[in-house]
Design an enzyme around this catalytic site. Structure first.
Site, PDB file in Angstrom:
ATOM      1  N   SER A 168      85.543 139.478 -14.534  1.00 34.32           N
ATOM      2  CA  SER A 168      86.569 138.643 -15.165  1.00 34.32           C
ATOM      3  C   SER A 168      86.741 139.041 -16.622  1.00 34.32           C
ATOM      4  O   SER A 168      85.818 139.581 -17.254  1.00 34.32           O
ATOM      5  CB  SER A 168      86.148 137.169 -15.082  1.00 34.32           C
ATOM      6  OG  SER A 168      86.945 136.351 -15.916  1.00 34.32           O
ATOM      7  N   TYR A 214      79.648 130.767 -17.168  1.00 31.59           N
ATOM      8  CA  TYR A 214      80.593 131.537 -16.367  1.00 31.59           C
ATOM      9  C   TYR A 214      80.760 132.944 -16.937  1.00 31.59           C
ATOM     10  O   TYR A 214      80.716 133.941 -16.199  1.00 31.59           O
ATOM     11  CB  TYR A 214      81.941 130.824 -16.315  1.00 31.59           C
ATOM     12  CG  TYR A 214      83.002 131.603 -15.564  1.00 31.59           C
ATOM     13  CD1 TYR A 214      82.920 131.737 -14.180  1.00 31.59           C
ATOM     14  CD2 TYR A 214      84.072 132.200 -16.228  1.00 31.59           C
ATOM     15  CE1 TYR A 214      83.883 132.457 -13.472  1.00 31.59           C
ATOM     16  CE2 TYR A 214      85.031 132.911 -15.534  1.00 31.59           C
ATOM     17  CZ  TYR A 214      84.937 133.041 -14.159  1.00 31.59           C
ATOM     18  OH  TYR A 214      85.880 133.766 -13.474  1.00 31.59           O
TER      19      TYR A 214
END
Length: 316
Positions: A144, A171
């Protein structure tokens, strides 16, 4: 020329496994592979949703139950795959969680690290034996843009601890771990002369269900604006992973993402990554920690010949 799904070559005779394939990017990835003739295994936590997704994917799509938050489930899924197929051409590590409030996986790991990284680390190690001798076989791990916000991967003391936990930070670190894993795996495969290569990809900014179900309240207005201005649909966001999986001109170790503004959208092209993701020593340390925490040790054919002679035990 902009790479598109029209550039995905014939996949007849190939078998792919895609995690998190019941919706979003995973569903789109599976759908395109199946439309090109691949047999696609949809690895899904929720079997009912997986069956519904298989109906949408069509072709030779079938469901394998796999809950990445449970190493027992991962082992059972890998065993089921080994019973069904004798070779695997593509493994797309796509599934993930984003911004849940602090919780542990079944094995006691912080959820982002446990699901996004450790679950995929274990699954890949348990399935790699089906890929070693398969020409053109590939492992694609989805990272990501958020990895750039992480200065380091999760430390051993943070893997099970709630102390100082922030979901956005956790995350980002898990996505950094995804990218570090993909690069370290490729070096090990290359050093062992395996047929398999490893690549990573990121989808840019995509309007998937993760934003609606997981984003903290303070981040939702920012995310909504970003998605409205720069976001793209899941079928477009899946392009980097699809290209990494099917463009055999791409060498192992690559990292792809959208080529548009801020890498949020656009065609699949080589992507930028932060300095932490390129730290080879940190990659080795993450690999060793992952082996220790999961109990999965990759076979010698995926072991470093010089840097890490301890990686010799076959994955159970």
């Amino acid at each position: 020329m902009v790479w598109s799904t029209a550039d995905v070559p014939d996949q007849r005779g190939r078998t792919a496994l895609v995690t998190g394939a019941s919706g979003g990017l995973g569903l789109e990835t599976a759908r395109v592979l199946a439309s090109r003739g691949a047999r696609v295994l949809l690895a899904c936590r929720d079997t009912e949703r997986g069956i519904a997704a298989a109906a949408r994917v069509g072709g030779m799509a079938e469901v394998v139950r796999c809950d990445l938050a449970s190493l027992e489930s991962v082992r059972e899924a890998a065993a089921q795959v080994r019973r069904r197929v004798d070779r695997l051409d593509l493994l797309v590590n796509n599934a993930g969680v984003m911004f849940p409030p602090y919780r542990h996986t079944e094995d006691g790991f912080e959820a982002h690290f446990g699901v996004n990284h450790l679950g995929h680390f274990a699954l890949t190690g348990l399935l790699l034996g089906l890929m070693h001798e398969v020409p053109g076989s590939r492992v694609v791990t989805v990272s990501s843009l958020a990895h750039r916000a992480a200065a380091r991967a999760t430390r051993p003391d943070e893997a099970r601890s709630a102390s100082g936990h922030r979901s956005v930070t956790a995350y980002g670190r898990s996505k950094l771990a995804n990218l570090m894993f993909a690069r370290e795996l490729n070096r090990r495969l290359t050093g062992a002369g395996a047929q398999t290569v490893s690549l990573a990809a990121h989808p840019g900014l995509s309007a998937t269900g993760l934003w609606h179900s997981g984003a903290p309240a303070w981040l939702r207005p920012v995310a909504a604006t970003g998605l409205r201005l720069l976001g793209q649909a899941p079928d477009q966001a899946a392009l980097p992973a699809l290209r990494a999986a099917t463009d055999l001109l791409l060498a192992g170790g690559g990292y792809l993402g959208p080529g548009g503004s801020a890498e949020c959208g656009g065609g699949a092209v080589p992507a930028r990554s932060n300095r932490a993701s390129q730290n080879e020593l940190a990659q080795i340390r993450l690999w060793e920690l992952s082996q220790e925490l999961t109990g999965v040790r990759y076979a010698r054919s995926a072991g470093r010949r010089h840097a890490d002679r301890r990686v010799t035990e076959s994955a159970p």
